[in-house]
Design a protein around this motif. Structure first.
Motif, PDB file in Angstrom:
ATOM      1  N   LEU A   1      27.301 -19.812 118.312  1.00  0.00           N
ATOM      2  CA  LEU A   1      28.342 -19.782 119.337  1.00  0.00           C
ATOM      3  C   LEU A   1      29.189 -21.019 119.100  1.00  0.00           C
ATOM      4  N   ARG A   2      30.490 -20.806 118.897  1.00  0.00           N
ATOM      5  CA  ARG A   2      31.382 -21.899 118.508  1.00  0.00           C
ATOM      6  C   ARG A   2      32.497 -22.041 119.539  1.00  0.00           C
ATOM      7  N   LYS A   3      32.753 -23.262 119.981  1.00  0.00           N
ATOM      8  CA  LYS A   3      33.790 -23.533 120.976  1.00  0.00           C
ATOM      9  C   LYS A   3      34.728 -24.609 120.456  1.00  0.00           C
ATOM     10  N   GLU A   4      36.016 -24.267 120.347  1.00  0.00           N
ATOM     11  CA  GLU A   4      37.029 -25.220 119.893  1.00  0.00           C
ATOM     12  C   GLU A   4      37.253 -26.259 120.979  1.00  0.00           C
ATOM     13  N   ILE A   5      37.206 -27.567 120.607  1.00  0.00           N
ATOM     14  CA  ILE A   5      37.436 -28.624 121.592  1.00  0.00           C
ATOM     15  C   ILE A   5      38.741 -29.384 121.320  1.00  0.00           C
TER      16      ILE A   5
ATOM     17  N   TYR B   1      36.312 -13.897 116.786  1.00  0.00           N
ATOM     18  CA  TYR B   1      37.070 -14.726 117.717  1.00  0.00           C
ATOM     19  C   TYR B   1      37.807 -13.804 118.664  1.00  0.00           C
TER      20      TYR B   1
ATOM     21  N   ARG C   1      42.204 -20.040 118.468  1.00  0.00           N
ATOM     22  CA  ARG C   1      40.848 -19.524 118.303  1.00  0.00           C
ATOM     23  C   ARG C   1      39.927 -20.390 119.153  1.00  0.00           C
ATOM     24  N   ARG C   2      39.710 -20.015 120.377  1.00  0.00           N
ATOM     25  CA  ARG C   2      38.974 -20.865 121.304  1.00  0.00           C
ATOM     26  C   ARG C   2      37.462 -20.714 121.214  1.00  0.00           C
ATOM     27  N   VAL C   3      36.967 -19.497 121.115  1.00  0.00           N
ATOM     28  CA  VAL C   3      35.531 -19.258 121.090  1.00  0.00           C
ATOM     29  C   VAL C   3      35.210 -18.321 119.939  1.00  0.00           C
TER      30      VAL C   3
ATOM     31  N   SER D   1      35.364 -28.417 116.585  1.00  0.00           N
ATOM     32  CA  SER D   1      34.666 -27.422 117.398  1.00  0.00           C
ATOM     33  C   SER D   1      33.239 -27.892 117.610  1.00  0.00           C
TER      34      SER D   1
END
Length: 190
Positions: free
Chosen positions: A43-47, A187, A6-8, A52
């Motif tokens: 807006l969520r970005k997995e790091i 996602y 789940r990247r973004v 995230s």
């Protein structure tokens, strides 16, 4: 079925917000803010696997609980670090912490009252749970607390006015903003 990356995430939530703060001992301030509506976009970005980065902008308003006077529009904007306990699970609890600003717009205020500035620095903490309805859509239930570094610009809780409607009292010490919400996060991907 849920073992995928789940990247973004793109999310929207709706709920209720409430301004609170401490009452002073001499009675100049009192808790007078009512619960008001708020909507939020994220807006969520997995790091990493558990972490995230989330950007958040919201819009809502509060007013005086007795008269609905002195309504204040509130626009929080912040950046958060989100820790997810079970990133690949169907039920995924999380905690977050972040910083940003809260913009005030007190269009309904007593005659003769001006506002020093309308943007306050803020820090926030949040917690919640995502429940995946399928591989790409999650129901997000959460609560967030923000602490503003400055105060007395919300116009809520003016204790009294003179005969011509000009404010003579003090506003309540509302430097904390609570937000309880339910929303959906998408996602995109597999």
């Amino acid at each position: 079925a849920f073992a995928y990356e789940r990247r973004v995430g793109l999310g929207v939530s709706a709920g209720a917000c409430h301004l609170t703060g401490s009452c002073d001992t001499e009675g100049y301030y009192e808790q007078r803010a009512a619960w008001g509506p708020m909507i939020s976009f994220i807006l969520r970005k997995e790091i990493t696997y558990h972490l995230s980065l989330g950007g958040n902008v919201a819009y809502g308003w509060n007013s005086d609980k007795d008269t609905s006077a002195y309504r204040t529009s509130i626009v929080p904007i912040d950046l958060n670090l989100i820790y997810t306990f079970s990133p690949k699970g169907r039920v995924s609890p999380y905690l977050s912490a972040g910083a940003g600003v809260v913009r005030w717009s007190s269009t309904y205020r007593p005659k003769g009252v001006t506002i020093e500035k309308e943007i306050d620095p803020a820090f926030g903490l949040a917690g919640g749970v995502e429940i995946f309805l399928n591989e790409t859509i999650a129901l997000d239930l959460g609560a967030k607390w923000r602490y503003m570094l400055t105060d007395n610009k919300d116009m809520i809780g003016r204790s009294w006015t003179d005969g011509e409607g000009i404010a003579s009292g003090s506003s309540s010490n509302d430097n904390q903003l609570w937000y309880i919400s339910a929303g959906l996060t998408w996602y995109p991907g597999k």
